[in-house]
Motif scaffolding. Structure first.
Motif, PDB file in Angstrom:
ATOM      1  N   THR A   1      43.038  19.512  19.772  1.00 23.95           N
ATOM      2  CA  THR A   1      42.375  18.236  19.485  1.00 23.95           C
ATOM      3  C   THR A   1      41.177  18.071  20.416  1.00 23.95           C
ATOM      4  O   THR A   1      41.353  17.963  21.628  1.00 23.95           O
ATOM      5  CB  THR A   1      43.346  17.075  19.754  1.00 23.95           C
ATOM      6  N   PRO A   2      39.969  18.069  19.873  1.00 18.98           N
ATOM      7  CA  PRO A   2      38.796  17.994  20.743  1.00 18.98           C
ATOM      8  C   PRO A   2      38.532  16.563  21.201  1.00 18.98           C
ATOM      9  O   PRO A   2      38.948  15.605  20.545  1.00 18.98           O
ATOM     10  CB  PRO A   2      37.669  18.473  19.845  1.00 18.98           C
ATOM     11  N   PHE A   3      37.885  16.397  22.339  1.00 17.86           N
ATOM     12  CA  PHE A   3      37.510  15.061  22.798  1.00 17.86           C
ATOM     13  C   PHE A   3      36.290  15.116  23.702  1.00 17.86           C
ATOM     14  O   PHE A   3      35.804  16.206  24.057  1.00 17.86           O
ATOM     15  CB  PHE A   3      38.680  14.377  23.514  1.00 17.86           C
ATOM     16  N   PHE A   4      35.770  13.914  24.021  1.00 16.32           N
ATOM     17  CA  PHE A   4      34.552  13.794  24.819  1.00 16.32           C
ATOM     18  C   PHE A   4      34.902  13.242  26.194  1.00 16.32           C
ATOM     19  O   PHE A   4      35.689  12.310  26.318  1.00 16.32           O
ATOM     20  CB  PHE A   4      33.578  12.845  24.107  1.00 16.32           C
ATOM     21  N   ILE A   5      34.320  13.847  27.231  1.00 12.75           N
ATOM     22  CA  ILE A   5      34.564  13.387  28.595  1.00 12.75           C
ATOM     23  C   ILE A   5      33.269  12.828  29.160  1.00 12.75           C
ATOM     24  O   ILE A   5      32.262  13.545  29.260  1.00 12.75           O
ATOM     25  CB  ILE A   5      35.055  14.544  29.496  1.00 12.75           C
ATOM     26  N   GLU A   6      33.288  11.546  29.509  1.00 13.34           N
ATOM     27  CA  GLU A   6      32.081  10.935  30.040  1.00 13.34           C
ATOM     28  C   GLU A   6      31.896  11.328  31.502  1.00 13.34           C
ATOM     29  O   GLU A   6      32.843  11.305  32.283  1.00 13.34           O
ATOM     30  CB  GLU A   6      32.206   9.418  29.895  1.00 13.34           C
ATOM     31  N   LYS A   7      30.670  11.665  31.849  1.00 12.73           N
ATOM     32  CA  LYS A   7      30.278  12.010  33.229  1.00 12.73           C
ATOM     33  C   LYS A   7      31.136  13.123  33.824  1.00 12.73           C
ATOM     34  O   LYS A   7      31.670  13.008  34.930  1.00 12.73           O
ATOM     35  CB  LYS A   7      30.320  10.776  34.132  1.00 12.73           C
ATOM     36  N   GLY A   8      31.246  14.190  33.075  1.00 16.01           N
ATOM     37  CA  GLY A   8      32.039  15.317  33.565  1.00 16.01           C
ATOM     38  C   GLY A   8      31.168  16.420  34.141  1.00 16.01           C
ATOM     39  O   GLY A   8      29.966  16.487  33.874  1.00 16.01           O
ATOM     40  N   ARG A   9      31.765  17.268  34.939  1.00 16.25           N
ATOM     41  CA  ARG A   9      31.091  18.477  35.423  1.00 16.25           C
ATOM     42  C   ARG A   9      31.860  19.691  34.909  1.00 16.25           C
ATOM     43  O   ARG A   9      32.966  19.558  34.379  1.00 16.25           O
ATOM     44  CB  ARG A   9      31.016  18.464  36.936  1.00 16.25           C
ATOM     45  N   VAL A  10      31.267  20.875  35.098  1.00 15.89           N
ATOM     46  CA  VAL A  10      31.820  22.074  34.463  1.00 15.89           C
ATOM     47  C   VAL A  10      33.306  22.270  34.783  1.00 15.89           C
ATOM     48  O   VAL A  10      34.106  22.540  33.897  1.00 15.89           O
ATOM     49  CB  VAL A  10      31.012  23.328  34.876  1.00 15.89           C
ATOM     50  N   ALA A  11      33.652  22.079  36.069  1.00 12.34           N
ATOM     51  CA  ALA A  11      35.023  22.389  36.473  1.00 12.34           C
ATOM     52  C   ALA A  11      36.051  21.375  35.966  1.00 12.34           C
ATOM     53  O   ALA A  11      37.250  21.524  36.214  1.00 12.34           O
ATOM     54  CB  ALA A  11      35.109  22.510  37.987  1.00 12.34           C
ATOM     55  N   ILE A  12      35.591  20.380  35.187  1.00  6.92           N
ATOM     56  CA  ILE A  12      36.547  19.449  34.579  1.00  6.92           C
ATOM     57  C   ILE A  12      37.491  20.218  33.653  1.00  6.92           C
ATOM     58  O   ILE A  12      38.606  19.787  33.375  1.00  6.92           O
ATOM     59  CB  ILE A  12      35.797  18.330  33.813  1.00  6.92           C
ATOM     60  N   MET A  13      37.027  21.367  33.192  1.00 11.73           N
ATOM     61  CA  MET A  13      37.871  22.158  32.286  1.00 11.73           C
ATOM     62  C   MET A  13      39.172  22.615  32.966  1.00 11.73           C
ATOM     63  O   MET A  13      40.176  22.814  32.305  1.00 11.73           O
ATOM     64  CB  MET A  13      37.094  23.361  31.722  1.00 11.73           C
ATOM     65  N   ASP A  14      39.127  22.736  34.297  1.00 12.64           N
ATOM     66  CA  ASP A  14      40.340  23.145  35.021  1.00 12.64           C
ATOM     67  C   ASP A  14      41.431  22.083  34.894  1.00 12.64           C
ATOM     68  O   ASP A  14      42.597  22.388  34.673  1.00 12.64           O
ATOM     69  CB  ASP A  14      40.027  23.369  36.502  1.00 12.64           C
ATOM     70  N   ASP A  15      40.989  20.840  35.043  1.00 14.58           N
ATOM     71  CA  ASP A  15      41.929  19.723  34.948  1.00 14.58           C
ATOM     72  C   ASP A  15      42.519  19.636  33.542  1.00 14.58           C
ATOM     73  O   ASP A  15      43.711  19.443  33.358  1.00 14.58           O
ATOM     74  CB  ASP A  15      41.197  18.420  35.290  1.00 14.58           C
ATOM     75  N   VAL A  16      41.636  19.808  32.541  1.00 12.05           N
ATOM     76  CA  VAL A  16      42.091  19.771  31.147  1.00 12.05           C
ATOM     77  C   VAL A  16      43.037  20.952  30.880  1.00 12.05           C
ATOM     78  O   VAL A  16      44.073  20.799  30.238  1.00 12.05           O
ATOM     79  CB  VAL A  16      40.889  19.804  30.171  1.00 12.05           C
ATOM     80  N   GLY A  17      42.662  22.115  31.395  1.00 12.18           N
ATOM     81  CA  GLY A  17      43.480  23.319  31.201  1.00 12.18           C
ATOM     82  C   GLY A  17      44.870  23.151  31.788  1.00 12.18           C
ATOM     83  O   GLY A  17      45.870  23.557  31.199  1.00 12.18           O
ATOM     84  N   GLU A  18      44.911  22.542  32.961  1.00 12.84           N
ATOM     85  CA  GLU A  18      46.178  22.309  33.639  1.00 12.84           C
ATOM     86  C   GLU A  18      47.113  21.440  32.790  1.00 12.84           C
ATOM     87  O   GLU A  18      48.315  21.674  32.707  1.00 12.84           O
ATOM     88  CB  GLU A  18      45.889  21.633  34.980  1.00 12.84           C
TER      89      GLU A  18
END
Lengths: 322, 475
Positions: free
Chosen positions: A223-240
Motif C-alpha cells: 500500500t503506497p503512501f506519502f510522507i510529508e517532509k521526509g528524507r531519504v533514510a525515512i525508508m529505514d523506518d518504513v522498512g522496519e
C-alpha cells in the motif's frame, strides 16, 4: 553552482538593491552612467528633462517565500532572443547546446544583460519556492496516497534537523500500521523532500508508469503512501515496520538553478534501521529536461526486478553481479 | 548492462567497387557510459580493426556481371585468415560501389552476401550513401566534429567520385560525379575503353580521343584536367545541370568549403605518389587524374589535408561507421529480429500531440499505400518525430491508437516503432499491457529521415540493438 555561491550572490544583490535609494534620483526617467574605469565607481546622473517624478514608494523587496505557482514554462523563455549573424551564431550554438549552464549570454558592461539577470533571479526564486512549497493535495488524492508526517513539525526544523526527517512520527506509525499491507515484495513511498515542485510535476507519470511496469513483471506491490517532509533514510523506518523486500522512495531533489523540479528514486533491498548508505541506490535527474518521467517509471521496474533477483542493492548488488 | 562491464562484438565491412574489392573486420567494445545514478547509456567506446584484407581486383564474370561465387570465396577465405566465422559477425555492412552497382546481378550479389556472410550484415548501395560512408571512413566526418571548418571528402575510385560535405559532424550535402580511374582503360599502350560519359565530355571539349588510339599523356591529360576543374566547380556549387560528368543531383551545400581531403584509390596517388609509379598497375587513367588534381590551380584555393585512410576509406566506413546503438531502455520482442530493409515512415508530432493522434490511423493507411501497394506484407518502421514530453496517460492512448491502426494492415506484422526521445520502454510496456498479443519493436535514440531505410539487429547482451540506417538503397 553551489548553494554557498548562490547565497553569496543573493546577498550581494540584496545589498545592492538596498543601497540604491541612497543615491537619490530625482527623475525616474534619468539614465545612470557608471564610470567603471575609475577605482571608486562613480555615478553621473543624466537627466532627460524637467519632469519630476514622484519618489517611488518603498523599494524592490525580496518577498517572503510563499509565492503562488506560476504558469510559466521557463524552459521556453530560456531560448536566446537576439541572434547575431548566422556564422558566429552557429559556432556559439555548438557550444551552448552542450550545456544548460548560462554560457554565451552576452553582457552589458560588466553585468549580465537584463534578460539573463531576470532569468537567474527567476530560477533562484523557483528553487526557493520548491523547497518551501507544499505538494498539491489533489494530486495525492488522485493517486490514492494517504499522507503521514515525520518527526518534523515545520520547514525550519526540517532544514535544521535532518535527523527528524528520517523518522516517522508516532501518529504516522499508527496510521501505517492500520492501513498498509505487511511484507509486500515492493513498497512504494513518496516524499516531498527538498522539492515539492518535483512531486507536483513528475509524480503522476513516474508513479503510474512504475505501477504498470511492476504489474507487467507480476510483482506484489504494497500500500503506497506519502510522507510529508521526509528524507531519504525515512525508508529505514518504513522498512522496519512493514518488512518489504524492496522499497522505492520517490523524493524531490535539492533544487538547483537548472531545474527546481528534479525528482530522484531511491531504492534499497530490505532497508532496516541498521542499513548502511552503500546499500542504497538512486536514479536521479527525473524531470522534463532529464530522464523523461514515464520512461523513468518503466526503467525502475527493471531495476527492482534486478534487486529482487540478486537480493541486494547498491554496492552489494554490484559485487554480486560480479 | 552492468557498470564497467564491456561487451565485444565483431563487425565486418565489405566494399565491392568498380576496380577493387576489400574487406575489414573490426572489434567494437560496448560499455555503459552513464554515471551510476543515471539510466544506462550504452555506447561504442572503442573500435579496433583486427583484420584488413589485401586489395583484390573485383572478380567479374563478364562485362556485365559480377562473379558471385568468386566474391563469396574471397570473403570466406578472408574470414578464415582472420579466424572468424560468419556467425560471429554481429553487425556491419556490405557496400557495392561505383560502376559495380550498375551490374545486372548487383542486387542479387549484395543480398546474397548480406545473408551469408554474417549474422547481421547490412546490404547498402547508392551514390549518396557511398559518399557518406567514404567520408566517415576517411576521417573527414571526425575532423568536422573536432573543428569549426566545413570539410569536403572527395572519394575517387575506379568509376565514380563521391563527395560528402560535413560541418560540425552534420552532413550538408553529397554529390556524385563520373570521375574515376577506370573511365579510360588501356591495353598494351592502346586506349581500350572509354566510358560513355567521358566520350560525351571529350566531344564537348573537341578532344580527339578514341578507343583504339595509342595512349598519349598529351591527348588524355586535357580530359583529366577537365575532371579536376569539374571538381573545383562542384566544390563552389557552380556546376551546370548539363554537365556531362554529373551523376544524379546537383550539389547544394549552404556553407563555403574550407578544407578538403581525397580518399579512394586515386587518392593513394595524390598523397603517396611513390606507390603509384607503376602506371600500368591498373592500366587506367588513375595516375594521370591524380596528377591533374594536384596541379589544378583552382583546387589550390582550398586547404588540403590528408585522410586517415585513403584507398580503404569506404570499406572502413562500411565496417566501422555504419552501426549505431539504440537507447538502452527499449522494448522488443526478440524473435522478430533481425529486421531488414524497413522503409521509414516519419510521423511528425510538432503540430500538436492530440491532433496528430487523431490522424494516426489515416497516416498509417497512407504508409501502407506507399510501401505495400500490392499488399504483399512489406513492413515499415514508424518514426515518431518531434514527440513532446508525454505523460503516462498520453502514452497509453498513443500505444492504443498505434496498435489499433497497425492491426488494420493487410497482414499481421510486428509493429516497428522508432523514437527520437528516450521513451521506447514506456511505450513498449504500454503496448504489452494493453495488447499482449501484438508483437512490437520499440527502440529509441535513433535519428532517421523520411525515406531512409533501416536494419535492426538482434538484441545484444547489453540489452541494446545495433541499427544501421541507410539513406538510400537501390534506386
Amino acid at each position: 553552482m553551489d548553494q554557498a555561491m548562490i547565497e553569496k550572490i543573493t546577498e550581494i544583490v540584496v545589498s545592492k538593491l538596498n543601497d540604491q535609494p541612497e543615491e537619490k534620483t530625482s527623475s525616474q526617467e534619468g539614465v545612470k552612467v557608471w564610470d567603471y574605469n575609475s577605482e571608486k565607481p562613480n555615478v553621473t546622473q543624466v537627466s532627460n528633462g524637467s519632469r519630476q517624478a514622484e519618489e517611488a514608494e518603498g523599494k524592490a523587496k525580496i518577498s517572503t517565500f510563499h509565492t503562488p505557482e506560476k504558469q510559466i514554462d521557463n524552459k521556453e523563455t530560456k531560448a536566446p532572443k537576439q541572434q547575431p549573424d548566422k556564422e558566429v551564431w552557429d559556432d556559439l550554438k555548438q557550444l551552448t547546446n552542450k550545456t544548460p549552464a548560462r554560457i554565451g549570454v552576452g553582457r552589458a558592461g560588466p553585468r549580465p544583460k537584463t534578460n539573463t539577470w531576470l532569468q537567474f533571479r527567476y530560477d533562484h526564486a523557483a528553487a526557493v519556492d520548491a523547497v518551501f512549497g507544499k505538494v498539491d493535495e489533489s494530486l495525492l488524492e488522485d493517486l490514492d496516497l494517504f499522507t503521514v508526517k515525520t518527526k518534523v513539525t515545520d520547514k525550519e526544523s526540517y532544514i535544521r534537523r535532518p535527523d527528524y526527517g528520517r523518522r516517522l512520527s508516532d501518529e504516522a506509525k499508527k496510521e501505517i500500521e492500520g492501513r498498509c499491507r505487511h511484507a509486500p515484495q515492493v513498497q512504494i513511498i513518496v516524499s516531498d523532500g527538498l522539492s515539492s515542485k518535483a512531486i507536483d510535476e513528475n509524480l503522476e507519470d513516474v508513479y503510474l508508469s512504475l505501477q504498470q511496469s511492476l504489474k507487467s513483471l507480476g510483482l506484489d506491490v504494497g500500500t503506497p503512501f506519502f510522507i510529508e517532509k521526509g528524507r531519504v533514510a525515512i525508508m529505514d523506518d518504513v522498512g522496519e515496520m512493514l518488512k518489504p523486500e524492496v522499497i522505492v522512495l520517490l523524493v524531490g531533489e535539492r533544487p538547483g538553478l537548472v531545474s527546481a523540479e528534479s525528482m530522484s528514486a531511491y531504492l534499497c533491498y530490505k532497508p532496516r534501521l541498521d542499513t548502511i548508505e552503500s546499500d542504497r541506490m538512486v536514479v536521479s535527474n527525473i524531470h522534463r529536461g532529464g530522464i523523461p518521467p514515464v520512461e523513468a517509471g518503466a526503467y525502475l521496474g527493471s531495476v527492482i526486478e534486478k534487486i529482487l533477483d540478486y537480493e541486494a542493492s547498491g554496492v552489494e548488488l554490484v559485487k554480486k553481479e560480479g | 548492462m552492468d557498470h564497467n562491464k564491456k561487451e565485444e562484438i565483431l563487425s565486418a565491412g565489405i566494399d565491392i567497387g568498380t576496380s577493387t574489392t576489400k574487406l575489414v573486420i573490426s572489434k567494437f567494445s560496448l560499455m555503459n557510459t552513464a554515471g551510476g545514478t543515471h539510466m544506462p547509456r550504452i555506447e561504442i567506446i572503442d573500435k579496433e580493426v583486427i583484420h584488413k584484407s589485401p586489395i583484390f581486383r573485383t572478380p567479374l564474370a563478364s562485362g556485365n556481371e559480377i562473379d558471385m561465387p568468386e566474391v563469396e570465396k574471397l570473403v570466406l577465405s578472408q574470414y578464415e585468415e582472420a579466424g572468424v566465422q560468419s556467425s560471429d559477425i554481429k553487425t556491419g555492412a556490405v557496400i557495392i560501389t561505383g560502376e559495380t552497382a550498375t551490374k545486372s546481378n548487383a542486387e542479387e550479389m549484395i543480398n546474397h552476401l548480406s545473408a551469408h556472410a554474417g549474422d547481421f550484415l547490412v546490404a547498402t548501395a547508392g551514390p549518396d550513401l557511398e559518399s557518406i560512408i567514404a567520408a566517415r571512413g576517411s576521417g573527414a566526418y571526425d575532423y568536422s566534429k573536432k573543428t569549426n571548418k566545413t570539410i569536403a571528402n572527395i572519394d575517387i575510385g575506379g568509376g565514380t567520385a563521391n563527395i560528402a560535405v560535413y560541418r560540425y559532424g552534420e552532413l550538408l550535402g553529397t554529390c556524385t560525379l563520373h570521375i574515376g580511374g577506370k573511365l579510360i582503360e588501356m591495353k598494351a599502350g592502346m586506349i581500350d575503353y572509354i566510358a560513355p560519359s567521358v566520350k560525351k565530355m571529350a566531344k564537348q571539349l573537341g578532344a580527339p580521343v578514341q578507343e583504339g588510339d595509342r595512349f598519349e599523356e598529351a591527348t588524355v591529360k586535357p580530359l583529366t584536367d577537365y575532371m579536376a576543374g569539374t571538381i573545383a566547380a562542384m566544390l563552389k556549387n557552380q556546376l551546370n545541370e548539363s554537365e556531362p560528368l554529373l551523376l544524379g543531383h546537383q550539389p547544394g551545400w549552404e556553407y563555403p568549403i574550407d578544407v578538403m581531403m581525397f580518399s579512394g584509390g586515386v587518392s593513394e596517388c595524390i598523397y603517396h605518389e611513390a606507390n603509384c609509379e607503376a602506371t600500368d598497375m591498373y592500366d587506367d587513367i588513375g595516375v594521370l587524374l591524380a596528377k591533374s588534381l594536384t596541379e589544378h590551380p583552382d583546387l589550390a584555393n582550398w586547404e588540403w589535408i590528408e585522410p586517415t585512410e585513403t584507398v580503404r576509406a569506404t570499406v572502413l566506413g562500411a565496417g566501422t561507421q555504419t552501426t549505431e546503438i539504440s537507447g538502452a531502455t527499449i522494448q522488443v520482442d526478440e524473435d522478430t529480429l533481425p529486421l531488414r530493409n524497413l522503409p521509414v515512415y516519419r510521423i511528425p508530432f510538432d503540430g500538436g500531440f492530440d491532433e496528430q493522434l487523431v490522424r494516426l490511423p489515416q497516416l498509417i493507411e497512407e504508409a501502407v499505400e506507399i510501401y505495400d501497394p500490392a499488399k504483399e506484407g512489406q513492413n515499415f518502421a514508424l518514426y515518431l518525430a518531434d514527440l513532446p514530453l508525454l505523460g503516462f496517460k498520453q502514452m497509453q492512448s498513443l500505444a492504443d491508437t498505434l496498435v489499433t491502426a497497425v492491426r488494420k494492415k493487410p497482414k499481421q506484422q510486428p509493429a516497428v516503432i522508432v523514437l527520437e526521445r528516450d521513451l521506447a520502454k514506456s511505450l513498449g510496456q504500454a503496448i504489452r499491457i494493453q495488447h499482449p498479443d501484438q508483437q512490437a519493436v520499440c527502440i529509441d535514440q535513433i535519428y532517421v529521415e523520411h525515406g531512409d531505410y533501416l536494419d535492426i539487429g538482434k538484441v545484444l547482451q547489453s540489452g541494446v540493438v545495433p541499427v544501421v540506417i541507410k539513406t538510400l538503397t537501390f534506386h
